[in-house]
Scaffold this active site. Structure first.
Site, PDB file in Angstrom:
ATOM      1  N   SER A 150      40.734 -10.721 -31.986  1.00  0.00           N
ATOM      2  CA  SER A 150      41.042 -10.507 -30.569  1.00  0.00           C
ATOM      3  C   SER A 150      41.765  -9.171 -30.399  1.00  0.00           C
ATOM      4  O   SER A 150      42.512  -8.740 -31.273  1.00  0.00           O
ATOM      5  CB  SER A 150      41.914 -11.653 -30.034  1.00  0.00           C
ATOM      6  OG  SER A 150      41.103 -12.771 -29.748  1.00  0.00           O
ATOM      7  N   ASN A 174      35.139 -13.367 -35.069  1.00  0.00           N
ATOM      8  CA  ASN A 174      35.786 -14.537 -34.448  1.00  0.00           C
ATOM      9  C   ASN A 174      36.756 -14.124 -33.354  1.00  0.00           C
ATOM     10  O   ASN A 174      37.659 -13.314 -33.589  1.00  0.00           O
ATOM     11  CB  ASN A 174      36.603 -15.290 -35.501  1.00  0.00           C
ATOM     12  CG  ASN A 174      35.743 -16.077 -36.458  1.00  0.00           C
ATOM     13  OD1 ASN A 174      34.541 -15.873 -36.532  1.00  0.00           O
ATOM     14  ND2 ASN A 174      36.368 -16.973 -37.197  1.00  0.00           N
ATOM     15  N   ASP A 191      38.049 -23.082 -45.780  1.00  0.00           N
ATOM     16  CA  ASP A 191      39.067 -22.042 -45.919  1.00  0.00           C
ATOM     17  C   ASP A 191      39.987 -22.380 -47.088  1.00  0.00           C
ATOM     18  O   ASP A 191      40.983 -23.076 -46.935  1.00  0.00           O
ATOM     19  CB  ASP A 191      39.857 -21.916 -44.612  1.00  0.00           C
ATOM     20  CG  ASP A 191      40.872 -20.784 -44.681  1.00  0.00           C
ATOM     21  OD1 ASP A 191      41.001 -20.168 -45.768  1.00  0.00           O
ATOM     22  OD2 ASP A 191      41.524 -20.512 -43.666  1.00  0.00           O
ATOM     23  N   ASP A 210      35.482 -24.196 -37.773  1.00  0.00           N
ATOM     24  CA  ASP A 210      36.350 -23.048 -38.013  1.00  0.00           C
ATOM     25  C   ASP A 210      37.527 -23.490 -38.901  1.00  0.00           C
ATOM     26  O   ASP A 210      38.192 -24.487 -38.587  1.00  0.00           O
ATOM     27  CB  ASP A 210      36.856 -22.547 -36.647  1.00  0.00           C
ATOM     28  CG  ASP A 210      37.602 -21.233 -36.737  1.00  0.00           C
ATOM     29  OD1 ASP A 210      37.321 -20.443 -37.652  1.00  0.00           O
ATOM     30  OD2 ASP A 210      38.470 -20.996 -35.859  1.00  0.00           O
TER      31      ASP A 210
END
Ligand code: G3H
Ligand code: 13P
Ligand code: ZN
Length: 311
Positions: free
Chosen positions: A216, A256, A104, A82
């Site tokens: 989330s 995610n 990233d 990640d």
């Protein structure tokens, strides 16, 4: 079945109009909780490890725990890096058994992002590993990088075809209003996603898997529980699950989730220790924490991702 890459998983998810959950792992109980839910619901799974998780728990410990999860369940599980910050970290994960990595480069200027992503893709593909790139900038905290809401940038749909064709990435993380961490929006702010940007991107990249980070939902009942048992979390709201569900039915194939697991785990540990002040055996408070993670992941699989029964 050995660890799998994300290729088949995303192909199925795209066609089936659902998304696979990518959950962050840092220790054994978190892995067991996530895998327990996926096993009960026969769901594919991406277990992802950040730079911070590797520093905390050690690459080999986490890899072996995830391999144990595959061995115990037989589920299709991808082990994913990640927010890989650079080529060296990605290479180390590819060489060390991961089946998927994210590079990233979103903090770099566009051309530099293309260059670093292409370099990782070349190495990864030579080793049978899939790669996620990122275009656009999410607000919030990830590892040691903090992006303020003013610096966050939605993905520019005009750039996506060029980025994907020049880098060869297998999936693309985009910024359409999600953000990292538990403090995404203040109560009263509008947390809805720019699904119009997602739709535009999907039209330009037919059949191509899109990824959402910072997904989330920060359920208020868990914030309340943390605070009831001695926590001091400020009021905040996350991304509405109804919005994420719409994105999962569109081109989004990977969602995610980390903060909601942290919240569930912390609420359970605080509650247990508050109610059982004499306990000092970690198994006594980590068992309910593991169950809380399992319940949270089962909830996401059934109510947000739509990947139950798709293993
Ligand atoms: O996006 C970041 C993830 O929540 C990982 O967080 O860098 O604290 O491990 P971490
Ligand atoms: P949350 O902080 O919203 O859980 O996002 C996690 C994430 O994007 C990991 O890469
Ligand atoms: Zn992220």
């Amino acid at each position: 079945m050995p660890l799998v890459t994300t290729t088949k998983m995303f192909e199925n998810a795209y066609k089936g109009g659902y998304a696979v959950g990518a959950f962050n792992v840092n220790n054994m109980e978190i892995i067991q909780g996530i895998v327990g839910a996926a096993q009960k619901l026969n769901s594919p799974l991406i277990l992802q490890v950040s730079k911070g998780a590797r520093a905390y728990a050690n690459h080999t410990f986490l890899t072996k725990l995830v391999e144990a999860a595959v061995y115990e369940t037989g589920l299709p599980i991808a082990l994913h890096l990640d927010h890989g910050p650079d080529f060296e970290t990605c290479k180390s994960c590819i060489d060390g058994g991961f089946t998927s990595v994210m590079i990233d480069g979103s903090a770099h200027p566009y051309e530099q992002n293309v260059e670093i992503t292409k370099k990782v893709v070349e190495y990864a593909h030579e080793h049978g590993v899939t790669v996620e790139g990122e275009l656009g900038k999410l607000a919030g905290i990830e590892d040691d990088v903090q992006v303020s809401a003013e610096d966050a940038l939605f993905t520019n749909p005009d750039e996506v075809e060029d980025f994907v064709s020049r880098t060869g990435v297998d999936s693309l993380a985009i910024a359409i209003g999600t953000s990292h961490g538990a403090y995404k929006f203040k109560p009263g702010q509008d947390p809805s996603l720019r699904l119009d940007i997602l739709e535009d991107i999907a039209k330009r990249l037919p059949g191509f898997p899109i990824v959402l980070h910072g997904a989330s939902s920060v359920p208020q009942e868990f914030v309340a529980l943390v605070n009831k048992y001695g926590g001091r979390m400020p009021d905040a709201i996350g991304i509405p699950e109804s919005e994420l569900k719409k994105a999962a039915a569109m081109a989004v194939c990977k969602i995610n989730i980390d903060s909601d697991l942290r919240l569930a785990m912390t609420a359970a540990v605080r509650k247990h220790l508050f109610e059982n002040p004499g306990d000092f055996d970690p198994r006594q408070y980590l068992a309910p924490a593991r169950s809380a993670i399992e319940d949270m992941v089962a909830h996401k699989i059934q109510n947000v991702l739509g990947c139950a029964g798709k293993a």
